[in-house]
Design an enzyme around this catalytic site. Structure first.
Site, PDB file in Angstrom:
ATOM      1  N   SER A  13      32.011 -35.100 -14.231  1.00 47.75           N
ATOM      2  CA  SER A  13      31.345 -33.640 -13.919  1.00 47.75           C
ATOM      3  C   SER A  13      31.996 -32.623 -14.775  1.00 47.75           C
ATOM      4  O   SER A  13      33.113 -32.101 -14.424  1.00 47.75           O
ATOM      5  CB  SER A  13      31.556 -33.428 -12.338  1.00 47.75           C
ATOM      6  OG  SER A  13      31.137 -31.956 -12.143  1.00 47.75           O
ATOM      7  N   GLY A 184      29.554 -26.771  -5.944  1.00 47.85           N
ATOM      8  CA  GLY A 184      29.368 -26.267  -7.135  1.00 47.85           C
ATOM      9  C   GLY A 184      30.396 -25.202  -7.416  1.00 47.85           C
ATOM     10  O   GLY A 184      30.986 -24.497  -6.645  1.00 47.85           O
ATOM     11  N   ASN A 185      30.819 -25.012  -8.753  1.00 44.49           N
ATOM     12  CA  ASN A 185      31.689 -23.819  -9.055  1.00 44.49           C
ATOM     13  C   ASN A 185      31.480 -22.492  -8.950  1.00 44.49           C
ATOM     14  O   ASN A 185      32.225 -21.649  -8.869  1.00 44.49           O
ATOM     15  CB  ASN A 185      32.085 -24.370 -10.807  1.00 44.49           C
ATOM     16  CG  ASN A 185      31.287 -23.330 -11.461  1.00 44.49           C
ATOM     17  OD1 ASN A 185      30.187 -24.267 -11.812  1.00 44.49           O
ATOM     18  ND2 ASN A 185      31.510 -22.499 -12.320  1.00 44.49           N
ATOM     19  N   ASP A 186      29.850 -22.515  -8.843  1.00 49.18           N
ATOM     20  CA  ASP A 186      29.361 -21.180  -8.466  1.00 49.18           C
ATOM     21  C   ASP A 186      29.691 -20.499  -7.012  1.00 49.18           C
ATOM     22  O   ASP A 186      28.904 -19.482  -6.727  1.00 49.18           O
ATOM     23  CB  ASP A 186      27.948 -21.015  -9.245  1.00 49.18           C
ATOM     24  CG  ASP A 186      27.055 -22.049  -8.390  1.00 49.18           C
ATOM     25  OD1 ASP A 186      27.657 -22.989  -7.830  1.00 49.18           O
ATOM     26  OD2 ASP A 186      25.827 -21.590  -8.448  1.00 49.18           O
TER      27      ASP A 186
END
Length: 199
Positions: A13, A184-186
């Site tokens: 990922s 999520g990285n967001d």
């Protein structure tokens, strides 16, 4: 609530890599720790009924390529697609993470492997390259990989994947602060807010 981030990831990922590049700063600023939880993303998706739509949908895959570049620029980190990744034994890399975590060296291992896959790509399908990457990180590569190939770690990775699914994980990266889940990285801003409110 303790200031701890449970970080669920799988090495294929790229968004897990991006999120991971930000964790040292976040934990330093908020006096937090990271607990690493590798799992097999495709196997987990089968368990929870999810699908790898970025792979299956050409339009989404194209968008993701542009999106990854945006995040790379925002974070000011190295990023490149690894031309050899299709030949990597990602299950072994995950099991190696479990060994390193058991030895209290999870951060060093995860950082080194993510960098070799997504930061400055190296061919981890070549045994000598993988050993060199781990040795440069200060790990006992030979001993670690021997333990990673054993039945105990094979079973543990399967167990960890099932445990991730049971906790509500459906993709990578997923983070928990206490019982609050962020995907999520967001969502790192929300992770930071949760750490600020933790006591």
């Amino acid at each position: 609530m303790t200031r701890k981030i449970d970080f669920y990831f799988d090495f294929p990922s790229p968004y897990s890599y991006l999120a991971h590049t930000q964790l040292p700063r976040i934990t330093a600023e908020h006096g937090a720790t990271v607990a690493y939880h590798p799992f097999r993303i495709i196997e987990l998706m089968k368990i929870v009924g999810n699908r790898p739509t970025t792979i299956e949908c050409g339009n989404k895959s194209k968008y993701a390529g542009a999106d990854l570049q945006r995040w790379t620029k925002r974070y000011i980190v190295d990023f490149a697609r690894n031309p050899n990744s299709k030949s990597f034994d990602f299950a072994e890399l995950d099991r190696g993470a479990l060994v390193a975590i058991e030895d209290g060296r999870g951060a060093e291992y995860v950082t080194a492997v993510f960098a070799a896959i997504w930061g400055r790509p190296e061919d981890l399908s070549q045994r000598s390259v993988l050993i060199d990457v781990l040795n440069r990180a200060g790990l006992d590569a030979q001993g670690l990989l021997e333990r990673a190939s054993g039945d105990t770690m094979i079973a543990k990775l399967e167990s960890e994947t099932k445990a991730a699914a049971e906790r509500g994980v459906f993709g990578a990266p997923t983070m928990f602060v206490g019982d609050q889940m962020y995907f999520g990285n967001d969502r790192l801003d929300f992770v930071v807010e949760a750490l600020r409110s933790a006591t």
